[in-house]
Design a protein around this motif. Structure first.
Motif, PDB file in Angstrom:
ATOM      1  N   ALA A   2      63.032  51.588  13.854  1.00 49.48           N
ATOM      2  CA  ALA A   2      61.441  51.779  14.173  1.00 49.48           C
ATOM      3  C   ALA A   2      60.850  50.490  13.933  1.00 49.48           C
ATOM      4  O   ALA A   2      61.032  49.845  13.102  1.00 49.48           O
ATOM      5  N   MET A   3      59.821  50.247  14.901  1.00 47.34           N
ATOM      6  CA  MET A   3      59.179  49.001  14.671  1.00 47.34           C
ATOM      7  C   MET A   3      57.785  49.242  14.121  1.00 47.34           C
ATOM      8  O   MET A   3      56.929  49.839  14.761  1.00 47.34           O
ATOM      9  N   THR A   7      56.992  41.862  12.582  1.00 46.35           N
ATOM     10  CA  THR A   7      58.453  41.179  12.362  1.00 46.35           C
ATOM     11  C   THR A   7      59.495  42.069  12.961  1.00 46.35           C
ATOM     12  O   THR A   7      60.511  41.669  13.558  1.00 46.35           O
ATOM     13  N   ASP A   8      59.171  43.335  12.930  1.00 48.68           N
ATOM     14  CA  ASP A   8      60.281  44.485  13.769  1.00 48.68           C
ATOM     15  C   ASP A   8      59.865  44.027  15.106  1.00 48.68           C
ATOM     16  O   ASP A   8      61.204  44.360  15.748  1.00 48.68           O
ATOM     17  N   LEU A   9      58.813  43.921  15.845  1.00 48.60           N
ATOM     18  CA  LEU A   9      58.645  43.469  17.019  1.00 48.60           C
ATOM     19  C   LEU A   9      59.698  42.260  17.554  1.00 48.60           C
ATOM     20  O   LEU A   9      60.349  42.282  18.633  1.00 48.60           O
ATOM     21  N   TYR A  10      59.237  41.542  16.637  1.00 45.85           N
ATOM     22  CA  TYR A  10      59.780  40.084  16.930  1.00 45.85           C
ATOM     23  C   TYR A  10      61.664  40.331  16.935  1.00 45.85           C
ATOM     24  O   TYR A  10      62.157  39.698  17.817  1.00 45.85           O
ATOM     25  N   ILE A  11      62.166  41.163  16.110  1.00 44.39           N
ATOM     26  CA  ILE A  11      63.573  40.980  15.814  1.00 44.39           C
ATOM     27  C   ILE A  11      64.109  41.998  17.158  1.00 44.39           C
ATOM     28  O   ILE A  11      64.980  41.619  17.844  1.00 44.39           O
ATOM     29  N   HIS A  12      63.227  42.991  17.583  1.00 44.53           N
ATOM     30  CA  HIS A  12      63.616  43.950  18.759  1.00 44.53           C
ATOM     31  C   HIS A  12      63.361  42.917  19.944  1.00 44.53           C
ATOM     32  O   HIS A  12      64.660  43.151  20.860  1.00 44.53           O
TER      33      HIS A  12
END
Length: 166
Positions: A2-3, A7-12
């Protein structure tokens, strides 16, 4: 995953571009074997080798945030690669195929450039200046590769492909 944050977007996006680079490298190596023009063969080989350095930069960016470097399927790159395979099969003449492969390789590079620009901006926003520099380096490598492809195409490959119809 889940984004819910930048930070979640960056990792994705890091995972996306890692997959894209690995798949793109395989495709460019295939293009190198199919290229008729020796300069194009060399350029594709050099670009595939340079992609290894880009993959290392992505892996370093993962290390900087203590995450494992693993890719996630990138449907955009898969589509570009599928189109490149179709072009290689449909182009009957070597010069036409070379021109088509340059266009396909540039499509891959353009996709990667957009991802690296975004990743560099997000890394800076998140306080990961070292990672931002790595992503900028990758973007610069892809911009240089795109320019080299254009130069070769405009120098003589496009003209060779065009004279075949005459």
């Amino acid at each position: 995953m889940a984004m819910k944050s930048l930070t979640d977007l960056y990792i994705h996006f890091l995972r996306d571009v890692l997959y894209a680079e690995k798949q793109g490298m395989k495709t460019v190596r295939r293009m190198s074997r199919r290229a008729e023009n020796d300069d194009l063969k060399t350029l594709f080989t050099e670009q595939a080798d340079d992609t290894e350095a880009q993959i290392e930069n992505i892996e370093k960016a993962f290390e900087l945030i203590d995450k494992s470097a693993r890719g996630v399927r990138c449907e955009a790159m898969d589509g570009i690669i599928e189109e490149s395979k179709d072009l290689m099969e449909e182009a009957q003449d070597g010069a036409v195929r070379d021109a088509a492969m340059i266009a396909a390789a540039q499509a891959m590079k353009h996709y990667e450039i957009t991802r690296y620009g975004t990743l560099a901006a997000w890394a800076r926003q998140l306080g990961h200046e070292d990672a931002a520099k790595l992503m900028k380096d990758n973007a610069d490598r892809d911009i240089a590769a795109d320019k080299a492809l254009s130069k070769l195409a405009e120098k003589h490959l496009n003209q060779q492909a065009d004279t075949l119809a005459a």
